[in-house]
Design an enzyme around this catalytic site. Sequence first.
Site, PDB file in Angstrom:
ATOM      1  N   CYS A 245       0.617  -1.235  -0.138  1.00  0.00           N
ATOM      2  CA  CYS A 245      -0.036  -0.098  -0.018  1.00  0.00           C
ATOM      3  C   CYS A 245       0.942   1.392  -0.090  1.00  0.00           C
ATOM      4  CB  CYS A 245      -0.820   0.013   1.218  1.00  0.00           C
ATOM      5  SG  CYS A 245      -2.178   1.183   1.204  1.00  0.00           S
ATOM      6  N   CYS A 246       1.864   1.340   0.839  1.00  0.00           N
ATOM      7  CA  CYS A 246       2.748   2.441   0.912  1.00  0.00           C
ATOM      8  C   CYS A 246       3.439   2.543  -0.415  1.00  0.00           C
ATOM      9  CB  CYS A 246       3.935   2.181   2.306  1.00  0.00           C
ATOM     10  SG  CYS A 246       3.356   2.246   3.727  1.00  0.00           S
TER      11      CYS A 246
ATOM     12  N   CYS B 277      -0.737   8.587   7.317  1.00  0.00           N
ATOM     13  CA  CYS B 277      -1.824   8.323   6.715  1.00  0.00           C
ATOM     14  C   CYS B 277      -2.780   8.195   7.861  1.00  0.00           C
ATOM     15  CB  CYS B 277      -1.989   7.179   5.754  1.00  0.00           C
ATOM     16  SG  CYS B 277      -1.111   7.472   4.215  1.00  0.00           S
TER      17      CYS B 277
ATOM     18  N   CYS C 234       8.198   3.483   5.452  1.00  0.00           N
ATOM     19  CA  CYS C 234       7.416   3.171   4.502  1.00  0.00           C
ATOM     20  C   CYS C 234       7.968   2.506   3.189  1.00  0.00           C
ATOM     21  CB  CYS C 234       6.339   4.081   4.287  1.00  0.00           C
ATOM     22  SG  CYS C 234       7.064   5.684   3.610  1.00  0.00           S
TER      23      CYS C 234
END
Length: 243
Positions: A119-120, A202, A230
Amino acid sequence: MPDSSDVVLDPQTRKQWNSLLERLAEISARHPDAMFASSLAVEDMLLAHAIFQARLPIAVFTLDTGRLHPETLGMVDKIAERYGVAVQVVHPDSAAVQAHVAAHGSFAFYDSIALRKECCGLRKVEPLRRTLAGHSAWLTGQHRDQSLTRSHLAESEYDAVFGLQKYNPLANWTSEQVWEAVRAFDIPYNPLHDQGYPSIGCEPCTRAVRAGEDPRAGRWWWEQSASKECGLHEANLKAEQSA
């Protein structure tokens, strides 16, 4: 903008500030195409203030992952109001993000470190790589006392991940010095910092920290690893492992 020489600072912080201005001028002269990737956190607001005050041609941009707090996104407007500068807002590839969500769900990052890093990668690393392409240098607001993974942070290093020079001009600043300068210069900062968020990422991946916790304990708090990065600063993990 008021002359910073009129602002009262602790002698050591004043020395840090003057050195920062000199360092930024040197970087700008060496790399006219340098870019500053701002997280819009307090350290990055200090660095942006220095760039804007010195009127350096260092382009400032931020990564809007699509999952940021409204308070974080609101800093873009605050910068425009205070400095008259339009920060470039970079977005991830929407099709890639939608495909990931369709395959794994909207909150797959809670299921495994691998899915969190994926996702990162989609929301942060790919947009950063795309933005830095063709440039010779980039800057960050990292400093060594933020976390274990940043304790060996170099002020200047070659970033093999993105293929260009990387500068961390605040590397030897302490958090106390950052806050002293921010308050002395009346620099706008993310209001979440006053709500227990020393490190802000986030929204679903960040929580406020408790008294005595590490400043980055609120980032990906469900993970047990102390090496919480990340992918934007992959070299930090390698430096920690070799120390």
